[in-house]
Design a protein around this motif. Structure first.
Motif, short mmCIF file in Angstrom:
data_model
loop_
_atom_site.label_atom_id
_atom_site.label_comp_id
_atom_site.label_asym_id
_atom_site.label_seq_id
_atom_site.Cartn_x
_atom_site.Cartn_y
_atom_site.Cartn_z
N GLY A 1 1.11 -1.57 -0.10
CA GLY A 1 -0.01 -0.08 -0.40
C GLY A 1 0.91 1.58 0.35
N LEU A 2 1.87 1.62 0.15
CA LEU A 2 2.83 2.02 -0.26
C LEU A 2 3.01 2.51 -1.37
CD1 LEU A 2 5.19 1.80 2.88
CD2 LEU A 2 3.17 3.19 3.22
N GLU A 3 3.24 4.06 -1.79
CA GLU A 3 3.79 4.81 -2.97
C GLU A 3 5.16 5.16 -2.90
OE1 GLU A 3 0.13 6.81 -4.79
OE2 GLU A 3 -0.06 7.36 -2.77
N VAL A 4 5.67 5.85 -1.99
CA VAL A 4 6.57 6.38 -1.13
C VAL A 4 7.66 5.68 0.36
CG1 VAL A 4 8.42 9.21 -1.67
CG2 VAL A 4 5.85 8.09 -2.64
N ILE A 5 9.14 5.77 0.21
CA ILE A 5 9.08 5.22 1.28
C ILE A 5 10.81 6.50 1.17
CG2 ILE A 5 11.14 4.17 2.64
CD1 ILE A 5 9.09 1.39 1.30
N SER A 6 10.11 6.53 2.34
CA SER A 6 11.75 8.07 2.62
C SER A 6 12.66 7.25 3.93
CB SER A 6 11.19 9.43 2.86
OG SER A 6 10.49 10.02 2.42
N VAL A 7 14.33 7.40 2.84
CA VAL A 7 15.39 6.53 4.11
C VAL A 7 15.64 8.22 4.95
CG1 VAL A 7 17.75 5.78 3.86
CG2 VAL A 7 15.98 5.37 2.28
N GLY A 8 16.02 7.68 5.97
CA GLY A 8 16.51 8.68 7.05
C GLY A 8 17.42 7.87 7.49
N ILE A 9 18.62 8.46 8.73
CA ILE A 9 19.70 7.99 9.22
C ILE A 9 20.20 8.71 10.37
CG2 ILE A 9 22.57 7.41 9.64
CD1 ILE A 9 22.16 7.26 6.68
N ASP A 10 19.29 8.23 11.01
CA ASP A 10 19.31 9.35 12.72
C ASP A 10 20.89 8.74 13.53
OD1 ASP A 10 17.47 10.41 11.67
OD2 ASP A 10 15.74 8.61 12.49
N ARG A 11 21.02 7.06 13.57
CA ARG A 11 22.06 7.00 14.16
C ARG A 11 22.99 6.19 13.06
NH1 ARG A 11 18.58 2.72 17.87
NH2 ARG A 11 17.73 2.66 15.71
N LEU A 12 24.56 5.88 13.33
CA LEU A 12 25.48 5.44 12.47
C LEU A 12 25.74 4.42 12.51
CD1 LEU A 12 27.98 6.40 10.04
CD2 LEU A 12 28.90 5.91 12.12
N PRO A 13 25.81 3.58 11.67
CA PRO A 13 25.79 2.07 11.66
C PRO A 13 26.95 2.08 10.72
CG PRO A 13 23.90 2.48 9.72
CD PRO A 13 24.49 4.07 10.13
N LEU A 14 27.76 1.17 12.20
CA LEU A 14 28.93 0.75 12.40
C LEU A 14 28.95 -1.34 12.74
CD1 LEU A 14 30.10 3.65 14.36
CD2 LEU A 14 30.91 3.31 12.25
N PRO A 15 29.78 -1.97 11.90
CA PRO A 15 30.35 -3.27 12.31
C PRO A 15 30.14 -3.10 13.81
CG PRO A 15 31.78 -2.87 11.38
CD PRO A 15 31.28 -1.57 12.14
N ALA A 16 29.86 -2.92 14.94
CA ALA A 16 30.03 -2.23 16.75
C ALA A 16 27.99 -2.27 16.79
CB ALA A 16 30.43 -2.12 16.89
N GLY A 17 27.82 -1.43 16.42
CA GLY A 17 26.24 -1.39 16.43
C GLY A 17 25.84 0.00 16.11
N LEU A 18 25.19 0.49 16.82
CA LEU A 18 24.31 2.33 16.15
C LEU A 18 24.72 2.72 17.11
CD1 LEU A 18 20.51 0.95 14.86
CD2 LEU A 18 22.48 1.46 13.45
N LEU A 19 25.52 4.31 16.69
CA LEU A 19 26.08 5.26 17.23
C LEU A 19 25.25 6.56 17.01
CD1 LEU A 19 29.74 5.22 17.15
CD2 LEU A 19 28.91 4.17 19.30
N SER A 20 24.87 7.16 18.32
CA SER A 20 24.22 8.83 18.09
C SER A 20 25.10 9.37 16.93
CB SER A 20 23.73 8.55 19.54
OG SER A 20 24.84 9.02 20.45
N PRO A 21 24.68 10.70 17.26
CA PRO A 21 25.26 11.76 16.81
C PRO A 21 26.27 13.08 18.02
CG PRO A 21 23.15 11.96 15.53
CD PRO A 21 23.34 10.93 16.49
N ASP A 22 26.44 12.13 18.85
CA ASP A 22 26.41 12.67 20.48
C ASP A 22 27.83 11.83 20.70
OD1 ASP A 22 24.97 14.95 20.41
OD2 ASP A 22 23.95 13.98 22.39
N ALA A 23 27.05 11.17 20.19
CA ALA A 23 28.31 9.71 20.57
C ALA A 23 29.75 9.54 19.65
CB ALA A 23 27.73 8.23 20.69
N VAL A 24 29.07 9.89 17.96
CA VAL A 24 30.03 9.93 17.23
C VAL A 24 31.23 11.56 17.20
CG1 VAL A 24 30.47 10.73 14.57
CG2 VAL A 24 28.92 8.80 15.20
N ARG A 25 30.31 12.71 17.94
CA ARG A 25 30.94 13.85 17.83
C ARG A 25 32.08 13.96 18.84
NH1 ARG A 25 28.71 19.55 18.07
NH2 ARG A 25 27.53 18.83 17.66
N GLY A 26 31.88 12.77 20.05
CA GLY A 26 32.64 12.79 21.76
C GLY A 26 34.00 11.50 20.53
#
Length: 242
Positions: A90-115
């Protein structure tokens, strides 16, 4: 070149928005819009997708505004895998977002990456490379299921303290090419003031379509553009690719 009678990304009360589908449609009509894309955020545990899509379909019967049934999905894997809901029917459109950074060890938040950048554990260029690579893989994957849009391009970098000016030309070109090859439309977000003029210019020159997006969470924000108008004016003065 950029159709300001369109709003390519709005949120309803089904997720992060404040108002119902019908209230948002009324706001779109008042703003003189011709098309609106609903893009509520979903994930594997989303249970409200059927009534959400049904609400949009009912609203379409009562308006001349074209209503696109869409969702926003987060890229969560280094291979571009996304946090898909169980059913994409039923979907006509899918938008892609990146809220956390995917890395081999898991997902990191922007604040974690900044640190990690601040303490020298990560380099900004490595983060840029990873964001661009995952984005390219994600839009390729999504394009197998539905027409694809890229929401808030490079937003993760901005939240991690990396300005668009720090992104190498080659990375901009890689991102634009991934969108072009996969027929991905790039949203110009009023709420997030992204992408910047440099990426917009690269999209125009690279033949990637741009769509204005309020990213509205309230009815009064639908189709209201300031930043988008500035970017559209600049894009109109950029020669398109031959």
């Amino acid at each position: 070149m950029i159709d300001l009678s369109v709003d390519g990304h709005v949120h309803t009360a089904f997720s992060s928005g404040r108002d119902s589908v019908s209230v948002l449609v009324a706001a779109a009509e008042q703003a003189g819009l011709t098309e609106v894309t609903f893009a509520d955020r979903v994930g594997p545990d989303t249970s409200w997708l059927p009534p959400y899509l049904a609400s949009i379909q009912r609203a379409q019967q009562r308006t001349d505004v074209v209503l696109r049934r869409g969702v926003e999905v987060e890229a969560i894997g280094i291979d571009g895998w996304l946090a898909f809901p169980s059913d994409l029917n039923g979907l006509e459109v899918i938008s892609v977002g990146i809220d956390r950074l995917p890395l081999p060890a898991g997902l990191l938040s922007p604040d974690a990456v900044r640190g990690l950048i601040d303490n020298g554990t990560m380099r900004a260029l490595d983060v840029i490379d990873q964001v661009v690579a995952v984005t390219g893989l994600a839009v390729e994957r999504v394009s197998r299921y539905a027409p694809t849009r890229l929401a808030r391009p490079l937003d993760f970098l901005a939240r991690a303290g990396i300005d668009e000016s720090a992104v190498p030309d080659a990375s901009i070109a890689e991102l634009v090419e991934a969108c072009r090859v996969n027929g991905t439309v790039i949203e110009i977000s009023e709420r997030h003031r992204l992408p910047g003029r440099r990426l917009v210019q690269a999209c125009v020159e690279g033949g990637v379509r741009l769509v204005p997006a309020s990213d509205a969470v309230r009815a009064g924000e639908v189709g209201v553009y300031r930043y988008v108008r500035e970017i559209a004016a600049a894009a109109d003065n950029t020669p398109a690719a031959a």
